[in-house]
Write a protein that holds these residues in place. Structure first.
Motif, short mmCIF file in Angstrom:
data_model
loop_
_atom_site.label_atom_id
_atom_site.label_comp_id
_atom_site.label_asym_id
_atom_site.label_seq_id
_atom_site.Cartn_x
_atom_site.Cartn_y
_atom_site.Cartn_z
N LEU A 22 7.33 134.48 -14.94
CA LEU A 22 7.08 135.87 -14.59
C LEU A 22 7.88 136.75 -15.54
N ALA A 23 7.21 137.74 -16.11
CA ALA A 23 7.88 138.68 -17.02
C ALA A 23 7.92 140.04 -16.33
N ILE A 24 9.12 140.47 -15.97
CA ILE A 24 9.28 141.74 -15.25
C ILE A 24 9.82 142.80 -16.18
N ASP A 25 9.19 143.97 -16.10
CA ASP A 25 9.67 145.13 -16.86
C ASP A 25 10.52 145.96 -15.88
N GLY A 26 11.85 145.81 -16.00
CA GLY A 26 12.78 146.41 -15.04
C GLY A 26 12.59 147.90 -14.88
N ALA A 27 12.22 148.58 -15.97
CA ALA A 27 12.09 150.04 -15.92
C ALA A 27 10.90 150.47 -15.06
N GLN A 28 9.95 149.56 -14.86
CA GLN A 28 8.76 149.90 -14.05
C GLN A 28 9.02 149.75 -12.56
N VAL A 29 10.07 149.02 -12.20
CA VAL A 29 10.29 148.72 -10.77
C VAL A 29 10.81 149.98 -10.07
N PRO A 30 10.15 150.40 -8.98
CA PRO A 30 10.67 151.56 -8.25
C PRO A 30 11.99 151.19 -7.57
N VAL A 31 13.05 151.90 -7.97
CA VAL A 31 14.38 151.62 -7.40
C VAL A 31 14.93 152.87 -6.75
N ALA A 32 15.73 152.66 -5.70
CA ALA A 32 16.27 153.80 -4.96
C ALA A 32 17.41 154.47 -5.72
N ALA A 33 18.08 153.73 -6.62
CA ALA A 33 19.21 154.28 -7.37
C ALA A 33 19.07 153.85 -8.83
N PRO A 34 18.38 154.66 -9.67
CA PRO A 34 18.11 154.25 -11.06
C PRO A 34 19.38 153.94 -11.85
N PRO A 69 11.88 130.45 -16.20
CA PRO A 69 10.96 130.87 -15.13
C PRO A 69 10.75 132.38 -15.11
N LEU A 70 11.76 133.12 -15.57
CA LEU A 70 11.72 134.57 -15.43
C LEU A 70 12.18 135.22 -16.72
N PHE A 71 11.51 136.31 -17.09
CA PHE A 71 12.02 137.18 -18.16
C PHE A 71 12.22 138.55 -17.55
N LEU A 72 13.39 139.12 -17.72
CA LEU A 72 13.64 140.51 -17.31
C LEU A 72 13.86 141.31 -18.58
N VAL A 120 15.75 134.43 -18.05
CA VAL A 120 16.65 134.17 -16.93
C VAL A 120 16.47 132.69 -16.59
N LEU A 121 17.51 131.89 -16.82
CA LEU A 121 17.34 130.44 -16.75
C LEU A 121 17.65 129.84 -15.39
N ASN A 122 18.53 130.47 -14.64
CA ASN A 122 18.76 129.94 -13.29
C ASN A 122 18.95 131.06 -12.28
N ALA A 123 18.93 130.65 -11.01
CA ALA A 123 18.83 131.63 -9.93
C ALA A 123 20.18 132.27 -9.56
N ALA A 124 21.26 131.79 -10.15
CA ALA A 124 22.58 132.31 -9.76
C ALA A 124 22.68 133.80 -10.05
N GLY A 125 23.11 134.55 -9.06
CA GLY A 125 23.34 135.99 -9.23
C GLY A 125 22.09 136.84 -9.14
N LEU A 126 20.93 136.22 -8.87
CA LEU A 126 19.69 137.01 -8.85
C LEU A 126 19.42 137.66 -7.50
N GLY A 127 20.15 137.22 -6.46
CA GLY A 127 19.88 137.78 -5.13
C GLY A 127 20.83 137.23 -4.11
N TYR A 128 20.45 137.43 -2.86
CA TYR A 128 21.32 137.04 -1.74
C TYR A 128 20.99 135.62 -1.31
N SER A 129 22.02 134.79 -1.18
CA SER A 129 21.76 133.51 -0.52
C SER A 129 22.95 133.15 0.36
N HIS A 130 22.64 132.45 1.47
CA HIS A 130 23.66 132.11 2.48
C HIS A 130 24.47 130.90 2.02
#
Ligand SMILES: Nc1ncnc2c1ncn2[C@@H]1O[C@H](COP(=O)(O)OP(=O)(O)O)[C@@H](O)[C@H]1O
Ligand SMILES: Cc1ncc(C[n+]2csc(CCOP(=O)(O)OP(=O)(O)O)c2C)c(N)n1
Ligand SMILES: [Mg+2]
Length: 288
Positions: free
Chosen positions: A216-228, A270-273, A278-288
């Motif tokens: 998945l290739a995400i264009d960060g600038a396109q993502v609607p964010v609450a705090a740019p 797996p991911l391009f930002l 982005v090679l691994n999932a560390a730091g990409l989000g919340y995990s328990h």
């Protein structure tokens, strides 16, 4: 054991095809004439809500977060069962529950009530009915698809900070998130893949890429964010309950949605930002 190690261990147990390998938002149980969509999520005091939270908000969030998983499969909610641990402000919990069930027009089917001494924990099983088949999974994204987001990310983070620090931002996205049930139903017949974004957009996108064996290739600038000015935090904090969908090239979404990227053949990441791998999932989000 952390969350992902525990779920990995569960995946080694024999599971029903409806479990989708414990790698989707919901179980999808084909009963012949109907397909049931089943999910269960929990809220824990101190982990998912602040100890001084209004229990009416907790009830709202318990229902909405589960309905969000149903939404990601395009399901129509049929009912909910609640696991309740008694504690402070149970009346407020019931008040909030009445409100959220009425809002989503979903009935209470049952549940269980206990008294306990540990940290307060709430569970909810949501039952839905598929509105289309096949029911979109996390693993169907195909090279050439476009990637769409329903909703914005980062507002829950700002809401949490308001409650914690009194920053003055709107708290509603955190306290009373919205499950995008109608949008999910509109997208489900068209989407090659769909999931809800609960743990942070980047982590959930990484999971969709891994499940679908694509990049998945995400264009960060396109993502609607609450705090740019805090874009990366908005992309990773979580608790947003947006929907992430991969649609075939040329398909316009039948609801409000933002195009945030593309699906590519699986490359080395797996991911391009913003073109950075982005090679691994560390730091990409919340995990328990
Ligand atoms: N304790 C558990 N028992 C059985 N299945 C579980 C358990 N915890 C998580 N799962 C499964 O693992 C998958 C991933 O869970 P999770 O990341 O919580 O999904 P979601 O973010 O959609 O709630 C789902 O299929 C879920 O049903
Ligand atoms: C008091 C408090 N601290 C921290 C957070 C941040 N947080 C906790 S859980 C979570 C992600 C969603 O919860 P999870 O249990 O992973 O839901 P699921 O992905 O299973 O739907 C986030 C962003 C919060 N919501 N509340
Ligand atoms: Mg879950």
């Amino acid at each position: 054991m952390n969350e992902s190690a525990f779920i990995e261990a569960l995946r080694l147990l024999p599971t029903h095809p409806a479990a989708r390998g414990l790698a989707d938002d919901c179980a999808v149980l084909d009963l012949g004439s109907e397909t049931l969509i089943l999910t269960h999520d929990m809220l824990v005091e101190g982990t998912h809500y602040l100890p001084e939270a209004d229990m009416a908000d907790v009830a709202w969030k318990l229902v909405a977060t589960n309905l969000s998983d149903l939404a990601a499969k395009g399901a129509e909610p049929v009912g909910v069962l609640i696991g309740h641990m008694l504690g402070r402000d149970d009346e407020r919990f019931v008040t909030g529950l009445a409100k959220v069930l009425a809002h989503y027009e979903v009935p209470l089917l049952g549940g269980d009530t206990v008294a306990g001494k540990g940290t307060r924990t709430h569970g909810l099983t949501a039952i839905g009915r598929a509105t289309c088949t096949p029911v979109p999974a996390r693993d169907g994204a195909q090279p050439g698809d476009t990637l769409w987001l329903v909703g914005e990310v980062g507002a829950a983070m700002l809401g949490f900070e308001t409650l914690r620090d009194g920053t003055g931002a709107d708290q509603a996205a955190y306290s009373r998130p919205h499950a995008r049930v109608k949008e999910g139903q509109a997208l489900a017949p068209l989407a090659h893949a769909m999931m809800d974004v609960s743990d942070g957009l980047l982590l959930d996108a990484f999971r969709m890429a891994e499940a679908s064996e694509v990049t998945l290739a995400i264009d960060g600038a396109q993502v609607p964010v609450a705090a740019p000015e805090r874009r990366l935090e908005c992309l990773t904090w979580g608790d947003d309950y947006a929907l992430l969908a991969a649609l075939p090239q040329g398909t316009e979404p039948p609801c409000q949605a933002t195009r945030i990227g593309t699906v590519e053949p699986r490359g080395f990441a797996p991911l391009f930002l913003d073109r950075e791998p982005v090679l691994n999932a560390a730091g990409l989000g919340y995990s328990h």
